[in-house]
Design a protein around this motif. Structure first.
Motif, mmCIF file in Angstrom:
data_model
loop_
_atom_site.group_PDB
_atom_site.id
_atom_site.type_symbol
_atom_site.label_atom_id
_atom_site.label_comp_id
_atom_site.label_asym_id
_atom_site.label_seq_id
_atom_site.Cartn_x
_atom_site.Cartn_y
_atom_site.Cartn_z
ATOM 1 N N GLN A 407 0.860 -1.181 0.000
ATOM 2 C CA GLN A 407 0.000 0.000 0.000
ATOM 3 C C GLN A 407 0.899 1.234 0.000
ATOM 4 N N PRO A 408 0.466 2.328 -0.645
ATOM 5 C CA PRO A 408 1.384 3.448 -0.855
ATOM 6 C C PRO A 408 1.619 4.351 0.338
ATOM 7 N N ALA A 409 0.707 4.390 1.309
ATOM 8 C CA ALA A 409 0.794 5.377 2.391
ATOM 9 C C ALA A 409 0.989 4.685 3.734
ATOM 10 N N GLY A 410 1.038 5.514 4.795
ATOM 11 C CA GLY A 410 1.113 4.994 6.146
ATOM 12 C C GLY A 410 2.430 5.276 6.821
ATOM 13 N N ALA A 411 2.351 5.849 8.039
ATOM 14 C CA ALA A 411 3.530 6.134 8.853
ATOM 15 C C ALA A 411 3.560 5.188 10.045
ATOM 16 N N ILE A 412 4.746 5.006 10.627
ATOM 17 C CA ILE A 412 4.812 4.158 11.815
ATOM 18 C C ILE A 412 4.479 4.938 13.078
ATOM 19 N N TYR A 413 4.549 6.255 13.027
ATOM 20 C CA TYR A 413 4.167 7.085 14.169
ATOM 21 C C TYR A 413 2.715 7.490 13.978
ATOM 22 N N ASN A 433 5.944 -4.461 10.628
ATOM 23 C CA ASN A 433 6.889 -4.673 9.536
ATOM 24 C C ASN A 433 7.598 -3.400 9.108
ATOM 25 N N LYS A 434 6.878 -2.285 8.950
ATOM 26 C CA LYS A 434 7.576 -1.053 8.599
ATOM 27 C C LYS A 434 8.454 -0.601 9.758
ATOM 28 N N GLY A 435 7.949 -0.737 10.989
ATOM 29 C CA GLY A 435 8.776 -0.407 12.148
ATOM 30 C C GLY A 435 10.066 -1.197 12.161
ATOM 31 N N ALA A 436 9.985 -2.509 11.875
ATOM 32 C CA ALA A 436 11.182 -3.353 11.864
ATOM 33 C C ALA A 436 12.150 -2.931 10.772
ATOM 34 N N MET A 437 11.638 -2.638 9.581
ATOM 35 C CA MET A 437 12.526 -2.267 8.483
ATOM 36 C C MET A 437 13.132 -0.875 8.677
ATOM 37 N N VAL A 438 12.422 0.029 9.334
ATOM 38 C CA VAL A 438 13.023 1.327 9.660
ATOM 39 C C VAL A 438 14.188 1.128 10.628
ATOM 40 N N ILE A 439 14.030 0.219 11.572
ATOM 41 C CA ILE A 439 15.140 -0.094 12.480
ATOM 42 C C ILE A 439 16.313 -0.673 11.689
ATOM 43 N N ASN A 440 16.021 -1.549 10.730
ATOM 44 C CA ASN A 440 17.084 -2.090 9.896
ATOM 45 C C ASN A 440 17.799 -0.977 9.121
ATOM 46 N N MET A 441 17.039 0.001 8.628
ATOM 47 C CA MET A 441 17.648 1.113 7.901
ATOM 48 C C MET A 441 18.503 1.983 8.821
ATOM 49 N N LEU A 442 18.073 2.163 10.058
ATOM 50 C CA LEU A 442 18.910 2.876 11.020
ATOM 51 C C LEU A 442 20.227 2.128 11.247
ATOM 52 N N ARG A 443 20.138 0.826 11.374
ATOM 53 C CA ARG A 443 21.344 0.015 11.548
ATOM 54 C C ARG A 443 22.268 0.159 10.333
ATOM 55 N N PHE A 444 21.692 0.141 9.125
ATOM 56 C CA PHE A 444 22.486 0.274 7.905
ATOM 57 C C PHE A 444 23.104 1.666 7.797
ATOM 58 N N LYS A 445 22.337 2.678 8.112
ATOM 59 C CA LYS A 445 22.817 4.065 7.999
ATOM 60 C C LYS A 445 23.925 4.359 9.008
ATOM 61 N N LEU A 446 23.723 3.916 10.251
ATOM 62 C CA LEU A 446 24.680 4.226 11.309
ATOM 63 C C LEU A 446 25.882 3.296 11.298
ATOM 64 N N GLY A 447 25.697 2.076 10.808
ATOM 65 C CA GLY A 447 26.713 1.045 10.953
ATOM 66 C C GLY A 447 26.520 0.308 12.262
ATOM 67 N N ASN A 448 26.990 -0.930 12.313
ATOM 68 C CA ASN A 448 26.750 -1.766 13.490
ATOM 69 C C ASN A 448 27.293 -1.160 14.774
ATOM 70 N N THR A 449 28.489 -0.587 14.726
ATOM 71 C CA THR A 449 29.105 -0.090 15.962
ATOM 72 C C THR A 449 28.260 1.005 16.600
ATOM 73 N N ALA A 450 27.920 2.028 15.824
ATOM 74 C CA ALA A 450 27.147 3.142 16.375
ATOM 75 C C ALA A 450 25.715 2.720 16.703
ATOM 76 N N ASP A 492 11.410 11.633 7.382
ATOM 77 C CA ASP A 492 11.072 10.868 6.183
ATOM 78 C C ASP A 492 10.437 9.532 6.515
ATOM 79 N N TRP A 493 11.057 8.785 7.421
ATOM 80 C CA TRP A 493 10.723 7.369 7.570
ATOM 81 C C TRP A 493 9.831 7.055 8.762
ATOM 82 N N VAL A 494 9.783 7.924 9.770
ATOM 83 C CA VAL A 494 9.004 7.644 10.981
ATOM 84 C C VAL A 494 7.717 8.463 11.018
ATOM 85 N N TYR A 495 7.852 9.765 10.844
ATOM 86 C CA TYR A 495 6.701 10.649 11.029
ATOM 87 C C TYR A 495 5.853 10.803 9.771
ATOM 88 N N ASN A 496 6.481 10.716 8.603
ATOM 89 C CA ASN A 496 5.732 10.862 7.359
ATOM 90 C C ASN A 496 5.496 9.505 6.711
#
Length: 668
Positions: A407-413, A433-450, A492-496
């Protein structure tokens, strides 16, 4: 929480069965999108699918029976609860509860009355403060209003003892259930999330006041075993035909996570952790199920150790972890004891993850439910990553992305109005599912250490631990370890709403270089542009690969990257790090081909220099430089008069839409 119907079927079959049930006018009960689907024999056909093959992302359907316009009760906001002594007398064979609840609370404001949430169907027989009987009223609005003997001054503490009994209301939440299993055994259990605690005991039912500690005393016929939060400080006491079991839980806990179950359990003990930090796992299993379930339970210590290594030791290791089998079609993360219908590994992993994300740190509002459910879903996916390997992890993330982008719309917040809708709070597609994938994107963006350091800091924050958190609390901890603002990401990913589709072009661009051009469209207008690092895999003619990440922030953005070979192909996001769909990757015409197609003549040149090019290339600018790098001439023509040019070596720079090319000429 997890449900059972799609344990046995894919999403399409799920809806066909639901439609069939409705057409047959078969009554079924929904709770957080989980049908209690041990209804009739055709479910057995679907049971042929092994639970070990189940994809957790496809069984996290969450909805409920109705829209709940439940706001925080303003009449319970003038005090904080510090302690409950809960004394329940029950019999699994009888749909009835008799209770005595002693509550210690601290006044926030001066109080002449104290109000508790309590279902109208339960009848209070007395309220006392010590030996003094207090005046009270049940006002028909699911409230118990108690008149205090004198004004309780703000900052002071007091206690009341409430005695009550009755048959809890039967509604879509089924917070209090008795049932007969197929072998004739009687069972009683509770499940209060999100709004059901008041159905079986007087409480303060909101997300803003955790109880510091509780003691639970369950009196039931002596042939049964009782279960609740925490540990048993002493052995059960048998008096006549009844047995009283005492549980003590010494951590803050919200009302909806307090639980009770009573039936003829078999107890199976395990141990988790590493010495000296070991702790017990206590499992309460139906005897008819134990032989088939025991091997499934053996993964429990491994998952506890995985989460402990990734984040921190199990938050309630001073007490216990465990499971209690119950009859509702899924699982529920009651603190220290998850109630489960079956013991699929991913179900175990999801409910266990809530002990960190949901029980230790609880979402501060229903608008922040993704802090509970998104993390539980993602940690269960990380079990796949660590136990089954990257290919299985990618497959699980692919399933989640496909569902999110269906589906095209929907925010996790959530918005304020959405936070009163149980169906929306527990949206499988968004909160899970979107909540989980946003967490995955945070992990990818920050890197595992951070990322993992930020998560450990979040869990260890004394302002949040065993309390509440909202989305900005998580954001600030991740920003601290990342060292950069995450405002754009969260906007972008949480509120919108929505997600991007990418069009990516890769082309060879001179020796050892590739130009990557990124264009994007958005599924929902709430986001102008989704900014995100983009993973791209490049291939040579022999099948060798080279991975690059480009930090894309604008449409049409170009990146020149160093590559150890000439590329013949490219792929985008092969490890499914991002939420996106309908992406395309094309291989642009080689820069080398254009380089060879553009020529200058004659060379050496006396008077006229001519530029030869393919008809599909438009020249934007021609610049002529001497051997010292000084600009001598600029033009956009293909024929240049160089009769006045000094003798010697010169350089021609030809700029086109396909790139900029350099030629050396000699003037005679």
């Amino acid at each position: 929480m997890i449900s059972i119907l799609t344990l046995f079927c894919d999403s399409k079959t799920y809806y066909l069965i639901k439609k069939l049930l409705l057409s047959l006018k078969i009554t079924f009960i929904m709770k957080k999108s989980y049908f209690l689907i041990f209804l009739f024999s055709f479910s057995i056909a679907f049971a042929q699918k092994s639970q070990k093959d189940i994809d957790i992302s496809k069984i996290e359907m969450k909805s409920a029976s109705k829209l709940m316009n439940l706001a925080i009760n303003p009449n319970t906001q003038n005090y904080n609860i510090t302690y409950h002594k809960l004394e329940f007398t029950v019999n699994p064979a009888v749909y009835l509860i008799t209770g005595k609840v002693t509550t210690t609370f601290t006044a926030i404001n001066n109080m002449s009355t104290v109000t508790f949430d309590l279902a109208n169907q339960l009848t209070v027989s007395s309220v006392k403060r010590g030996a003094l009987n207090l005046t009270f009223a049940q006002n028909g609005n699911n409230e118990l209003v108690i008149t205090l003997p004198s004004i309780q001054v703000a900052g002071t503490s007091g206690s009341v003892e409430i005695t009550y009994s009755g048959a809890p209301p039967v509604n879509g939440f089924r917070a209090f259930t008795t049932e007969t299993r197929s072998n004739g055994s009687k069972t009683l259990y509770t499940l209060s999330e999100p709004f059901g605690a008041r159905d079986w005991w007087p409480c303060k039912q909101d997300l803003n006041d955790k109880i510091n500690s509780i003691d639970v005393f369950i009196t039931a016929p002596s042939q049964y075993i009782a279960v609740s939060n925490g540990v048993e400080p002493e052995a059960p006491i048998v008096i006549g035909a009844n047995k009283t079991t005492h549980f003590h839980h010494n951590y803050p806990i919200p009302a909806y996570l307090i639980c009770m179950s009573v039936t003829d359990y078999v107890v199976y003990n395990q141990t988790a952790g590493t010495a000296p930090n070991t702790f017990p796992i206590i499992n309460y299993i139906y005897p008819e199920s134990f032989s088939s379930i025991q091997s499934d339970l053996n993964v429990t210590p491994q998952i506890l150790d995985l989460y402990g290594n990734l984040f921190e030791i199990y938050p309630f290791h001073n007490e216990k972890y465990g499971h209690a089998q119950f009859g509702w079609g899924g699982g529920m993360e009651h603190t220290t004891v998850s109630f489960m219908v079956g013991f699929d590994r991913q179900l175990i992993a999801h409910e266990m993850a809530h002990q960190w994300f949901g029980d230790k740190i609880t979402c501060g509002t229903w608008k922040d439910i993704w802090l509970n459910e998104g993390f539980a879903t993602y940690l269960a996916s990380m079990v796949i990553e660590n136990f089954d390997g990257n290919d299985a992890f990618v497959n699980d993330k692919t399933n989640m992305v496909d569902y999110v982008t269906s589906q095209p719309a929907g925010a996790i917040y959530l918005t304020n109005s959405q936070a009163t809708n149980v169906n929306r709070i527990f949206s499988n597609r968004l909160s899970y599912n979107k909540g989980a994938m946003v967490i995955n994107m945070l992990r990818f963006k920050l890197g595992n250490t951070a990322f993992f350091q930020g998560m450990r800091d979040y869990l260890a924050d004394t302002n949040l631990a065993y309390g509440y958190a909202v989305t900005t609390d998580l954001k600030s901890h991740l920003e601290a370890t990342y060292g950069q603002s995450l405002t754009e990401f969260f906007n972008d990913w949480v509120y919108n709403q929505g997600f991007p589709s990418y069009n990516i072009t890769a082309q060879n661009w001179g020796t050892g270089q590739v130009k990557i051009t990124v264009n994007q469209t958005q599924s929902d207008p709430s986001v102008t542009y989704f900014e995100m690092p983009l993973p791209i895999r490049l291939y040579d003619a022999n099948g060798a690969t080279f991975d690059v990440v480009v930090n894309n922030t604008t449409n049409g953005e170009e990146f020149i990257v160093n590559v150890p070979f000439e590329i013949v192909g490219a792929d985008f996001d092969i490890n499914k790090e991002l939420i996106s769909t309908n992406n395309s990757v094309t291989l642009g015409k080689s820069n080398f081909e254009f380089e060879n197609a553009i020529s200058v003549y004659p060379n050496p040149v006396y008077n006229e220099l001519h530029i030869q090019k393919p008809t599909n290339i438009e020249i934007e600018k021609v610049s002529l430089y001497n051997a010292l790098g000084q600009l001598i001439l600029e033009s956009n023509a293909t024929d240049l008069n160089l009769s006045t040019l000094s003798v010697g070596v010169h350089f021609v720079e030809i700029k086109t839409a396909q790139g900029t090319y350099h030629k050396k000429i000699i003037k005679k």
